[in-house]
Design an enzyme around this catalytic site. Sequence first.
Site, PDB file in Angstrom:
ATOM      1  N   ARG A   2       0.823  -1.211   0.000  1.00 37.13           N
ATOM      2  CA  ARG A   2       0.000   0.000   0.000  1.00 37.13           C
ATOM      3  C   ARG A   2       0.856   1.260   0.000  1.00 37.13           C
ATOM      4  O   ARG A   2       0.552   2.223  -0.699  1.00 37.13           O
ATOM      5  CB  ARG A   2      -0.962  -0.019   1.197  1.00 37.13           C
ATOM      6  CG  ARG A   2      -2.135  -0.959   0.978  1.00 37.13           C
ATOM      7  CD  ARG A   2      -2.996  -1.154   2.199  1.00 37.13           C
ATOM      8  NE  ARG A   2      -4.176  -1.949   1.859  1.00 37.13           N
ATOM      9  CZ  ARG A   2      -5.074  -2.385   2.723  1.00 37.13           C
ATOM     10  NH1 ARG A   2      -4.922  -2.106   4.023  1.00 37.13           N
ATOM     11  NH2 ARG A   2      -6.118  -3.084   2.318  1.00 37.13           N
ATOM     12  N   TYR A  30      -5.707  -0.772  -6.714  1.00 36.81           N
ATOM     13  CA  TYR A  30      -4.708  -1.713  -6.200  1.00 36.81           C
ATOM     14  C   TYR A  30      -4.714  -1.769  -4.672  1.00 36.81           C
ATOM     15  O   TYR A  30      -4.831  -0.745  -4.000  1.00 36.81           O
ATOM     16  CB  TYR A  30      -3.310  -1.258  -6.610  1.00 36.81           C
ATOM     17  CG  TYR A  30      -2.786  -1.795  -7.916  1.00 36.81           C
ATOM     18  CD1 TYR A  30      -3.205  -3.000  -8.445  1.00 36.81           C
ATOM     19  CD2 TYR A  30      -1.827  -1.074  -8.626  1.00 36.81           C
ATOM     20  CE1 TYR A  30      -2.690  -3.482  -9.639  1.00 36.81           C
ATOM     21  CE2 TYR A  30      -1.303  -1.543  -9.816  1.00 36.81           C
ATOM     22  CZ  TYR A  30      -1.751  -2.757 -10.322  1.00 36.81           C
ATOM     23  OH  TYR A  30      -1.232  -3.216 -11.492  1.00 36.81           O
ATOM     24  N   GLU A  31      -4.511  -2.973  -4.140  1.00 30.08           N
ATOM     25  CA  GLU A  31      -4.320  -3.197  -2.696  1.00 30.08           C
ATOM     26  C   GLU A  31      -5.448  -2.622  -1.847  1.00 30.08           C
ATOM     27  O   GLU A  31      -5.234  -2.190  -0.723  1.00 30.08           O
ATOM     28  CB  GLU A  31      -2.971  -2.614  -2.230  1.00 30.08           C
ATOM     29  CG  GLU A  31      -1.789  -2.986  -3.070  1.00 30.08           C
ATOM     30  CD  GLU A  31      -1.640  -4.498  -3.248  1.00 30.08           C
ATOM     31  OE1 GLU A  31      -2.096  -5.254  -2.383  1.00 30.08           O
ATOM     32  OE2 GLU A  31      -1.079  -4.920  -4.274  1.00 30.08           O
ATOM     33  N   GLY A  32      -6.646  -2.632  -2.381  1.00 28.76           N
ATOM     34  CA  GLY A  32      -7.797  -2.085  -1.679  1.00 28.76           C
ATOM     35  C   GLY A  32      -8.154  -0.719  -2.213  1.00 28.76           C
ATOM     36  O   GLY A  32      -7.311   0.177  -2.276  1.00 28.76           O
ATOM     37  N   GLN A  77      -9.464   1.887   1.908  1.00 31.00           N
ATOM     38  CA  GLN A  77      -8.465   2.640   2.675  1.00 31.00           C
ATOM     39  C   GLN A  77      -9.138   3.624   3.629  1.00 31.00           C
ATOM     40  O   GLN A  77      -8.710   3.791   4.783  1.00 31.00           O
ATOM     41  CB  GLN A  77      -7.533   3.403   1.729  1.00 31.00           C
ATOM     42  CG  GLN A  77      -6.846   2.571   0.671  1.00 31.00           C
ATOM     43  CD  GLN A  77      -6.053   1.424   1.218  1.00 31.00           C
ATOM     44  OE1 GLN A  77      -5.346   1.571   2.211  1.00 31.00           O
ATOM     45  NE2 GLN A  77      -6.162   0.262   0.591  1.00 31.00           N
TER      46      GLN A  77
END
Length: 594
Positions: free
Chosen positions: A297, A438-440, A445
């Site tokens: 992240r 990406y990545e959540g 977030q």
Amino acid sequence: MSTYTAPLKDLQFAIRELAGLAEVSALPGHGEVNAELVDAVLGEAAKFAQEVLDPLNREGDKQGSKLVDGKVTAPKGFKEAYRAFIEAGWNGLAGQTEYGGQGLPHLVASPVQEIWKSANMALCLCPMLTSGVIEALKVHGSPAQHRAWLPKLTSGEWTGTMNLTEPQAGSDLSAVRTRAVPEGDHYRIKGTKIFITWGEHDMADNIVHLVLARTPDAPEGVKGISLFIVPKFLPKADGTPGEKNDVRCVSIEHKMGIHASPTCVLAYGDGKGAIGYLVGEENRGLEYMFTMMNHARLAVGVEGVAVAERAYQHALEYAKTRVQGREIGQRGGDRVTIIHHPDVRRMLMSMRAQTEAMRALACYAAATLDKAKHHPDPAEKRRNQGLLDLLTPVVKGWCTEQGVEVASTGIQVHGGMGFVEETGAAQYLRDARITTIYEGTTGIQANDLAGRKVGFEKGATALAVIGAMRAVEPKLAAAGEMSLRDGLKDAVDGLESATRWIVETFPANPKAVAAVAVPYLKLFGTVAGGWMMARAALVAREKLGQPDADRDFLEAKLATARFYAEHELPKAATLTREVTRGAGSVLALDPAKF
């Protein structure tokens, strides 16, 4: 020919003056990390990026990766560039020295990542994911797994991937169905994973997949997920790649951007099942994977900075060379380049100010990570870990959202030429768009920030950061920077008001907090960026009094900070109102009435 120039002066300024290189150098094991070393590393990274990575960026986007008979071929030149990358030792920059890495702090590695991603984001996603695999195995793997996998991953001879989601699961990892059946000292893995970046390619000798799967007796939900090492090729006794494992690339996605980076659908277990090795304990896989995810992240947040810098440079060059119209107020005379037009300068200043604020915050977070890992005082380690936990969703969410905005503004600077592929401006927007996912996603977030990092903690760390922001206000007043002081004060007031609203509302109504979590994340990022810019202005003001001052650079710093205070920080008032008064209207319409 390279069209990217690494912003070395700005990177050096952010590392030394805003992130606190001296504090990181004082940490155990980092005594040799001084300004001279950092400058040398950045300089060599810039040279490699401009000579090797950047010339492949446009052509890689046009060609894309290709899938034929289950094998993915990277665009022309990528394999050679990656080989040059690992042979130069770049992959192991922050790796542990015992496994062949150089052991440099994240405060050095993160800005170098920015340089890579600006030059060629698609290619450099590959080593970024490898570094996340290294981090997860370093923390959660056994000593035997360290010996077996970390040397090759650290060197980059083998690359790594993260295998989380599946067609039916999306971001809901509790719905993961991939199965892992024990068989002697290993497991047999069967299932399908989607959205696997660089999940198959021809650039390295082996690919090490970290895969989430369920064992036969695992409980339902996220508590029943385990983590497995599943290599593309099973290592032989001497550690070299041997028999092909039962994992196959079924397809690669046809994407909006990052065309050169293959996003794969991987099938595990077409035959007997892919051989996988358990990491740590069963049913703790999601916990372990979050080590990799949080590492990634921060790296994806840096991608937002990188693509913004690239879009800004591209727009600036166009604005300096595109001749169109006369200056406002002039009825005759020669036509001028569009940088002479006030609105174009406004757009360029917006791009510049946002990028500098994002870079400073990302570097600050990288230094916080180094302190959280290496500070000798346990209390300081805990404090920095809490700060890092708070900053991670902000860096990831806010920097990527701003990266998209900056890239979009870059197209606007080009006018109609920005909307066609010929100029290359469109690629940056296409490439940037995935970073917010990406990545959540930004929503994930934001819920992490507002719920876990502020609500559950009753705002302790957030309010401490706000206190640090307020400490800058009297310094700005003493330096005569009143517009900066006023802009920061109003924005911090709003952030504190919104933070206290979340703390008060969350226990009884977490759904209301979730409804305005994204505006809160954007508010936090906007104000934190203003805090960084205010600190930059104070440093610039002080250094201007020195006889050897780089006046052009420092005066530009002051002008950019003032622009941020007058054009970006006022947005905090609207975001504060959204957070404190907007939840009701988000939830007013029943889903059935949409």
